[in-house]
Design a protein around this motif. Structure first.
Motif: not given
Length: 372
Positions: A151-153, A173-184, A225-229, A240-244
């Protein structure tokens, strides 16, 4: 006790926008701090009761503590880690994430890491007085996953002076390229008496225009939203399932216990903060000196539940809204404020809940201040 928050105040540099208690310590007090933190935990054990559901270690820069100090701290915290622990988060600066440290964290029960990226643009990091190499964000994510931290945010900041919408799109874009589970994703806030605010008042730079900041926020909602978050709180998105879970304790007004100087806690309607002075903290015994004690009355509880609950994108059930408006002494005033913001398109009723509209999310402070 639902949650446990530990505050590690050490930093190698004070970022100019930060108003959390932190210090640059030249006295080498890491080991002394860990010993005192564990003694505080022991002193609070009876008040805390059952082992917590979540643990969050923030700062400061928690990962500035060396691996040996973390090993001792986690061994001492072992009694606080029960079968009901659902989440154990540690905040990290990209410059301090090493393979050795991550191995210690994972072995000690840490399940989630929150990395302060803030921006991938060196110029904007410099504006924030945030000193790390943007390339180390990717290295930190890679090392965390190699160590077994699934789990990486990532934390990002928009609305930085001089930042364009295109700059922000590149950061996303650079953050999404790292495929984090969560973004603030936080809009830059000018807190009173921070160096950033002083520089703004002095005329060193101009704040980002409101329309630019709003465009960045709208871009964030659309892109993630387009990236599935899932957008679950004004400034937070998760797969999904990765809320803090720990931060959800704050927004649902649950109880958590604070450890460390400057840590804030809330138990049963009482809020307080451990005094933000490291020397005084280290010299004390038992429970540390506290400050800013607030015993919230029934009307204050209503205001807090409305303010915090409406930060969640799903909002609050209408039945809960009715119960809250029937409690305390300002029910009619708050009902009128809700009606006003509904008429203005900032609040809406949908699926049996009251929630902020997309416009309301942009103007959340304006809405929520009327409901406190």
């Amino acid at each position: 006790m639902r949650g446990l928050y530990l505050h590690v105040p050490f930093c190698f540099h004070k970022c100019h926008y930060c108003d959390f208690y932190s210090i640059v310590d030249a006295l080498g007090r890491h080991e002394q701090f860990v010993h005192r933190l564990l003694r505080e935990r022991d002193a609070a054990a009876e008040a805390m009761g059952d082992t917590p559901e979540t643990i969050f270690v923030g700062g400061g820069t928690p990962t500035l503590l060396p691996a040996a100090s973390w090993r001792e701290l986690l061994a001492g915290l072992a009694s606080s880690i029960g079968p009901g622990l659902a989440e154990f988060t540690v905040e990290a600066n990209p410059e301090t994430v090493t393979g050795e440290l991550l191995d210690v964290l994972v072995a000690g029960g840490v399940t989630r890491i929150s990395i302060g990226a803030q921006s991938f643009q060196p110029a904007h990091l410099q504006t924030l007085e945030r000193w790390h190499d943007p390339e180390n964000v990717a290295r930190s994510v890679e090392r965390a996953r190699a160590a077994g931290l699934r789990r990486v945010s990532l934390d990002l900041i928009f609305g930085i002076p001089g930042q364009t919408v295109d700059d922000w799109a590149d950061d996303l874009a650079r953050a999404l390229a790292l495929e984090p589970d969560h973004l603030s994703c936080y809009g830059l806030t000018y807190e009173p008496n921070t160096p950033m605010t002083i520089r703004l008042r002095r005329g060193d730079f101009e704040a980002s225009p409101d329309e630019t900041t709003a465009a960045m926020y709208e871009l964030t909602r659309h892109t993630l939203a387009l990236a599935g978050y899932e957008h679950y709180e004004i400034s937070n998105w998760a797969r999904p399932g990765e809320r803090c879970r720990h931060n959800l304790l704050y927004w649902t007004n649950r109880s958590w216990w604070p450890l460390g100087p400057g840590a804030a806690g809330h138990v049963g309607g009482v809020r307080w903060k451990n005094a933000p002075r490291l020397s005084e903290y280290l010299e004390s015994s038992g429970l540390p000196p506290i400050t800013d004690v607030e015993r919230v009355d029934a009307d204050g509880v209503v205001g807090e539940r409305l303010m915090l609950g409406l930060r969640l994108i799903d909002g609050l059930p209408l039945g809960v809204i009715d119960e809250l408006l029937a409690t305390g002494g300002r029910g009619s005033t708050r009902a009128a404020a809700i009606a006003k913001h509904e008429d203005a398109g900032r609040l809406e009723r949908a699926n049996g809940r009251l929630r902020l509209t997309e416009t309301g999310q942009l103007l959340a402070d304006l809405v929520l201040v009327d409901l406190i």
